[in-house]
Design a protein around this motif. Structure first.
Motif, PDB file in Angstrom:
ATOM      1  N   ARG A   1       0.423  -1.304   0.126  1.00 16.35           N
ATOM      2  CA  ARG A   1       0.305  -0.132   0.145  1.00 16.35           C
ATOM      3  C   ARG A   1       0.927   1.355   0.033  1.00 16.35           C
ATOM      4  O   ARG A   1       2.322   1.287   0.689  1.00 16.35           O
ATOM      5  CB  ARG A   1      -0.521  -0.450   1.229  1.00 16.35           C
ATOM      6  N   GLY A   2       0.048   2.574  -0.658  1.00 18.02           N
ATOM      7  CA  GLY A   2       1.248   3.311  -0.433  1.00 18.02           C
ATOM      8  C   GLY A   2       1.292   4.034  -1.619  1.00 18.02           C
ATOM      9  O   GLY A   2       2.014   2.776  -2.767  1.00 18.02           O
TER      10      GLY A   2
ATOM     11  N   GLY B   1      -3.786   6.861  -3.320  1.00 21.57           N
ATOM     12  CA  GLY B   1      -4.335   6.212  -2.542  1.00 21.57           C
ATOM     13  C   GLY B   1      -5.990   6.780  -2.735  1.00 21.57           C
ATOM     14  O   GLY B   1      -6.717   6.318  -1.498  1.00 21.57           O
TER      15      GLY B   1
END
Ligand SMILES: Nc1ncnc2c1ncn2[C@@H]1O[C@H](COP(=O)(O)OP(=O)(O)OP(=O)(O)O)[C@@H](O)[C@H]1O
Ligand SMILES: [Mg+2]
Lengths: 610, 252
Positions: free
Chosen positions: A239-240, B123
């Motif tokens: 993630r990120g 994100g």
């Protein structure tokens, strides 16, 4: 920038080489210590230097180069024209790199002003010439390689992920063959060698190069390509934005080939240089002025007891004479230990000149490592004590002179080691001769020395080895990361336009080059160790202690300096992380549109290829 | 301050005194010179003008992708100058979508990854329905696993459009988004853009050389020599052609 990088690496390599290759031994007065294998040592070292320099030049070629070449081909440039242009570029690059290589090496030789510098000059000329040729050839080869494909293929290939191809190994095999051929021939025709051992050397050399090739190619595939991706996954669980850039290979697959090969080869070279430094001997020289010989009466009797005592007293009154140490004449026996020698007591020698004594003492270890324990034969009397001798001097240390005399009381010292009070005094031998004549004696076969070559083993050169290792590694890596940042300008521009922050780009770049380089170090060290193990295996099979790849005195497993390698690797990994971070920080805050513009003039293959 | 914000809210993009000069001295080119612009929200605005008139430079400046030599730009109520790294990234990733004249797809990634990249970089969770809709609208279902260098120019252009639209940005800047497309594909893309403006309140600023493409817009800005040379509201292909002819006449 590329040329400077190659030149830097070349000169570091040359410096390492100058400090490790015992070229002075070739020309010392005593012929028994010259090295038959120096030719193969030179070739092995050249191989390392040439690959580093050549690969740096190719490896750092800008990404646009392949496209430029393809476009020129599409516009009708013939292979011949491209070859000529490449040869011209290669000649220019080769000239610059060899010049950068020659200057520091020459300075090193001039500063050292040792006996036998003549050998070093020839050596430098040879290496420079070969480096020049290899760069020239690599340019021509690189210029023609993609021409075989249709232009569109070439363009596509510049972006494509390169799969593991067993075909690539043939280059390594070829290099291995070419490099081991001269050694094999030397081996086959030299004393104690045979056609078979030559052939074996050839096979082993070729096969080990192939093995190294497999390791590098395969290492690049998983290590260079996937390590950053895997690490990002682990570190950020996918993630990120940073993990995204790495895991999506948005950047990761840019030119892993040149980069990977460059790094891995640099590391192998560093490894071999490192092990060579650690396990071979460094040289530290010092002026000394001594003369040693045995003393005889007119009738052919050895001058012992009161006779030698009188001679000694008379000599001591001469102002130019410094210390005087008694010695015994004898012959070295056992193993490879041959030669007439004078034995002196280390304690007495140490009192007279500690440095010289240390030189002698350090040789004790060398003799044991290389030849096993030598014995001393004094006129038929065998003494089984470890001894040491200084190459070419004919002087030995007896570990304990008392043991010697206790074993046989007929053994009497009739020789004297005389030190000059002033190292620059030229007439020491004449003075000693004159004194002997005055007393009706004869001072026979004097050996004089004006310089000690302090050949020091192991430990002392570890810091040097680490430095060399680190330099060989860090220079190409720094160049690589910096080149990587420049190469990705456009991609960074696009990513910034899509909303990547500068710090995201920097972090991704730092992580990527760190892990890629780490993978390369590990692959490189494995490859280097593999080479070494193969050499050890070869020596075991061939039953030879011939030091044909110049890695010093090691044909045993213990000769691999594991702890030093560990330290070197750890230092390298740390340095790599630091360099990557610094280089990544140089990703500019230029606006996306500025970044997306083709490089400003100065980086141009186009410019050079004109 | 409050009053100003409310005033600007009706505008998608506002520019005052916007200037960009390339080069220095004799060779200096004023690509954009003292341009004042108010682009309303929720409509498709076309920018037209001769080649080299500064259209690309203008949209780069308006989207905050390049630094102006003078002047200010506001996107909705947000002034672009003086933004930090994070705010700039947020603006580019969430508020603005950009289709480059040269696409600028990442060659190392598949088409799918290229399209999804802005979401991942910022994100933003992926909206599968929206992704599918874009794919079918642009007709690029079969290209998704290919790399840009394995696609035709028009296919790459549609990937670039999908990448700009995937985040549902407030303002889309598109530099000749239909330049490489056939008539049918152009019509698909253009009617989609117009529909997005009507239904989602999106604002689109589109550079184009095609009067037909321009006629999809509610407003055409005529650009010449780095300056706004005129406006056409509710354009038709004919009125745009006439406007361009007038422009050419002015130039001579
Ligand atoms: N990096 C640069 N350096 C110098 N001059 C530039 C640069 N980029 C653009 N120009 C000049 O600025 C002017 C405007 O260029 P721009 O690309 O904005 O034109 P355009 O209207 O988009 O043209 P086209 O319709 O052909 O795409 C041109 O005269 C061009 O030559
Ligand atoms: Mg343009």
């Amino acid at each position: 920038m590329r040329w400077l990088g190659s030149g830097l690496i070349g000169s570091v390599g040359a410096a390492v080489l100058l400090s490790t290759h015992p070229w002075y031994l070739d020309t010392v007065a005593d012929g028994t210590t010259s090295r038959m294998s120096s030719m193969t040592v030179i070739l092995a070292w050249f191989f390392i230097l040439a690959t580093i320099s050549g690969t740096v030049v190719i490896g750092l070629e800008p990404e646009s180069a392949i496209e430029v070449r393809a476009t020129r081909a599409a516009l009708g440039e013939s292979n011949r024209r491209a070859g000529i242009a490449a040869a011209r570029r290669g000649a220019a690059a080769g000239a610059i790199v060899s010049a950068i290589l020659i200057v520091p090496s020459s300075v090193a030789v001039l500063l050292s002003s040792r006996r036998g510098s003549g050998g070093a000059w020839g050596w430098i000329a040879l290496v420079a010439g070969l480096v020049f040729l290899s760069i020239l050839v690599s340019h021509v080869v690189a210029a023609n390689a993609p021409k075989r494909e249709p232009v569109t293929e070439a363009l596509r290939h510049s972006h494509e992920t390169r799969p593991f191809r067993i075909r690539a190994i043939r280059w390594y095999v070829l290099i291995g063959f070419v490099v081991s051929l001269p050694s094999a021939i030397v081996r086959a025709v030299s004393d104690g060698g045979s056609i078979w051992s030559g052939a074996l050397l050839l096979v082993v050399g070729t096969a080990s190069a192939g093995l190294v090739g497999v390791l590098i190619e395969w290492g690049i595939r998983w290590g260079i390509d996937l390590a950053p991706v895997a690490m990002a996954r682990l570190a950020r669980r996918g993630r990120g934005p940073v993990a995204t850039l790495l895991a999506d290979e948005a950047l990761a697959r840019r030119r892993p080939r040149g980069a990977g090969i460059l790094t891995a080869i640099a590391v192998i070279a560093a490894l071999i240089a490192g092990t060579a430094l650690v396990s071979s001997r460094s040289i530290d020289g010092r002026e000394i002025n001594i003369v040693i010989g045995d003393v005889w009466r007119d009738g052919g009797e050895p001058c012992v007891g009161s006779c030698i005592e009188e001679f000694r007293q008379t000599l001591a009154d001469e102002p130019i004479v410094g210390a005087i140490v008694p010695a015994i004449t004898g012959r070295l026996v056992g193993g490879d230990c041959v030669g007439e020698v004078y034995a002196v007591d280390p304690a007495l020698a140490g009192a007279a000149d500690p440095v010289f004594a240390r030189v002698l003492r350090s040789e004790l270890d060398t003799i044991e490592t290389e030849h096993g324990t030598c014995g001393l034969d004094f006129d038929g009397n065998w003494i089984d004590a470890p001894v040491a001798y200084s190459p070419g001097s004919g002087i030995v240390l007896i570990a304990d002179a008392n043991t010697v005399t206790a074993q046989d009381d007929t053994l009497v010292p009739n020789a004297l080691l005389v030190y000059a009070a002033d190292p620059n005094e030229q007439s020491l031998d004449i003075v000693v001769d004159t004194v002997a004549e005055r007393l009706g004696l004869e001072y026979v076969a004097p050996v004089s020395m004006t310089r000690v070559e302090n050949v020091v083993d192991g430990g002392m050169s570890v810091p040097l080895a680490l430095t060399a290792f680190a330099l060989l590694l860090i220079v190409p890596l720094a160049a690589l990361v910096v080149a990587g940042v420049a190469e990705r300008r456009r991609d960074h521009g696009t990513l910034a336009a899509l909303g990547a922050t500068t710090s995201t780009l920097r972090t991704a770049m730092a992580i990527e080059s760190t892990f890629r380089a780490w993978a390369a170090v590990i692959v490189g060290m494995l490859a280097g160790l593999l080479v070494r193990l193969v050499v050890i295996g070869y020596s075991a099979i061939a039953g030879s202690s011939d030091d044909s790849i110049g890695t010093g005195s090691g044909d045993h497993l213990d000769s691999i300096p594991w702890s030093a390698l560990g330290i070197a690797a750890a230092a390298a990994l740390g340095a790599i992380a630091l360099i990557s971070a610094i280089a990544a920080a140089s990703i500019s805050r230029a606006t996306p549109v500025e970044a997306l513009r083709p490089e400003p003039a100065g980086s141009g293959t186009e410019r050079r290829s004109r | 301050m409050k009053k100003k914000a409310a005033e600007a809210a009706a505008l998608a993009v506002k520019a005052r005194g916007l200037t960009k000069i390339y080069g220095e001295g004799e060779a200096a080119v004023t690509a954009v010179g003292h341009v004042d612009l108010d682009i309303p929200q929720g409509i498709l605005t076309a920018v037209m003008g001769p080649s080299g008139s500064g259209k690309t430079t203008l949209v780069h400046l308006l989207a905050g992708l390049d630094k102006a030599d003078a002047g200010e730009v506001w996107i909705r109520d947000q002034k672009l100058t003086g933004l930090g790294d994070r705010e700039t990234a947020h603006l580019r990733g969430r508020i603005i979508g950009f289709v480059f004249q040269g696409f600028n797809l990442l060659q190392t990634m598949s088409a799918r990854d290229n399209i999804l990249l802005p979401l991942r970089l910022n994100g933003v969770p992926r909206d599968d329905a929206w992704f599918d809709e874009l794919i079918s609208m642009l007709g690029i279902g079969r290209e998704l696993s290919r790399r840009p260098y394995e696609m035709s120019g028009g296919q790459q252009q549609r990937i670039a459009i999908a990448r700009a639209l995937i985040t549902k940005p407030h303002v889309v800047f598109a530099d000749e988004p239909t330049g490489n497309l056939d008539t049918h594909a152009s019509a698909e893309v253009l009617s989609h853009l117009r529909q997005a403006c009507r239904e989602l309140g999106q604002s689109v600023v589109m550079v184009t050389h095609s009067p037909i493409a321009a006629s999809y817009g509610s407003n055409v800005i005529l650009f010449a020599d780095g300056k706004v040379a005129g406006h056409i509201t509710n354009p038709t292909p004919d009125s745009v052609l006439a406007g361009l002819d007038a422009l050419a006449g002015v130039e001579r």
